[in-house]
Design a protein around this motif. Structure first.
Motif, PDB file in Angstrom:
ATOM      1  N   UNK A   1       0.833  -1.201   0.000  1.00  8.10           N
ATOM      2  CA  UNK A   1       0.000   0.000   0.000  1.00  8.10           C
ATOM      3  C   UNK A   1       0.867   1.249   0.000  1.00  8.10           C
ATOM      4  N   UNK A   2       1.969   1.216   0.723  1.00 11.42           N
ATOM      5  CA  UNK A   2       2.847   2.382   0.802  1.00 11.42           C
ATOM      6  C   UNK A   2       3.469   2.715  -0.546  1.00 11.42           C
ATOM      7  N   UNK A   3       3.667   1.702  -1.392  1.00 11.18           N
ATOM      8  CA  UNK A   3       4.248   1.945  -2.707  1.00 11.18           C
ATOM      9  C   UNK A   3       3.222   2.506  -3.692  1.00 11.18           C
ATOM     10  N   UNK A   4       1.942   2.324  -3.421  1.00  8.45           N
ATOM     11  CA  UNK A   4       0.907   2.736  -4.355  1.00  8.45           C
ATOM     12  C   UNK A   4       0.202   4.026  -3.969  1.00  8.45           C
ATOM     13  N   UNK A   5       0.159   4.344  -2.684  1.00  7.81           N
ATOM     14  CA  UNK A   5      -0.624   5.483  -2.197  1.00  7.81           C
ATOM     15  C   UNK A   5       0.282   6.530  -1.576  1.00  7.81           C
ATOM     16  N   UNK A   6      -0.100   7.778  -1.684  1.00  3.59           N
ATOM     17  CA  UNK A   6       0.589   8.898  -1.045  1.00  3.59           C
ATOM     18  C   UNK A   6      -0.434   9.691  -0.251  1.00  3.59           C
ATOM     19  N   UNK A   7      -0.007  10.189   0.908  1.00  7.46           N
ATOM     20  CA  UNK A   7      -0.897  10.950   1.787  1.00  7.46           C
ATOM     21  C   UNK A   7      -1.011  12.384   1.288  1.00  7.46           C
ATOM     22  N   UNK A   8      -2.241  12.891   1.207  1.00 11.88           N
ATOM     23  CA  UNK A   8      -2.475  14.308   0.973  1.00 11.88           C
ATOM     24  C   UNK A   8      -2.951  14.895   2.295  1.00 11.88           C
ATOM     25  N   UNK A   9      -3.418  16.130   2.284  1.00 12.90           N
ATOM     26  CA  UNK A   9      -3.802  16.751   3.559  1.00 12.90           C
ATOM     27  C   UNK A   9      -5.010  16.059   4.196  1.00 12.90           C
ATOM     28  N   UNK A  10      -5.977  15.663   3.402  1.00  9.86           N
ATOM     29  CA  UNK A  10      -7.180  15.054   3.974  1.00  9.86           C
ATOM     30  C   UNK A  10      -7.456  13.659   3.446  1.00  9.86           C
TER      31      UNK A  10
ATOM     32  N   UNK B   1      -1.627   2.393   6.521  1.00  6.98           N
ATOM     33  CA  UNK B   1      -0.524   3.358   6.499  1.00  6.98           C
ATOM     34  C   UNK B   1      -0.560   4.188   7.785  1.00  6.98           C
ATOM     35  N   UNK B   2      -0.195   3.611   8.929  1.00  7.46           N
ATOM     36  CA  UNK B   2      -0.372   4.331  10.187  1.00  7.46           C
ATOM     37  C   UNK B   2       0.603   5.489  10.393  1.00  7.46           C
ATOM     38  N   UNK B   3       1.758   5.505   9.725  1.00 10.70           N
ATOM     39  CA  UNK B   3       2.770   6.502  10.006  1.00 10.70           C
ATOM     40  C   UNK B   3       3.017   7.447   8.837  1.00 10.70           C
ATOM     41  N   UNK B   4       2.056   7.586   7.964  1.00 10.53           N
ATOM     42  CA  UNK B   4       2.200   8.534   6.851  1.00 10.53           C
ATOM     43  C   UNK B   4       1.357   9.731   7.063  1.00 10.53           C
TER      44      UNK B   4
END
Length: 91
Positions: free
Chosen positions: A37-46, A88-91
C-alpha cells in the motif's frame, strides 16, 4: 528436570517481594506499515492519492479521450479512507 527453573523462579519471587512496589514496564506493540500500500498510495492533507491503472500496455486501438481519462492521479474514495489509515499508520 525442572528443578533449576524452579530455583530461579523462587529467587525472582524473593527479589520481587524485596521491593515494596514492583516497577511495571508497559510496552505497546507498533503497527506495521503495509508496504504494498505504501508503494501505491501517497498521503495528501485530507485523503490519499494513487495513480490510475490501465495505461501501461495494450492500449492500441483505444481512443485518445479514453486514454486521457486513465492518465494522472486520483483520490481515494471516502469509504476507503478508514482502511488506508489502518494500512498506512505513520504517513
Amino acid at each position: 528436570m525442572f528443578s533449576h527453573l524452579m530455583r530461579s523462579v523462587a529467587s525472582c519471587r524473593r527479589v520481587l517481594t524485596h521491593f515494596q512496589s514492583p516497577i511495571l514496564v508497559q510496552t505497546r506493540t507498533l503497527m506495521k506499515t503495509h508496504k504494498g500500500t505504501a508503494k501505491r498510495w501517497r498521503k495528501t492533507s485530507t485523503s490519499y492519492k494513487r495513480g490510475r491503472a490501465g495505461r501501461n500496455h495494450g492500449n492500441a486501438g483505444w481512443s485518445r479521450s479514453s486514454l486521457k481519462s486513465l492518465s494522472g492521479k486520483t483520490l481515494a474514495h471516502s469509504t476507503h479512507i478508514k482502511h488506508l489509515k489502518r494500512l498506512l499508520p505513520y504517513q
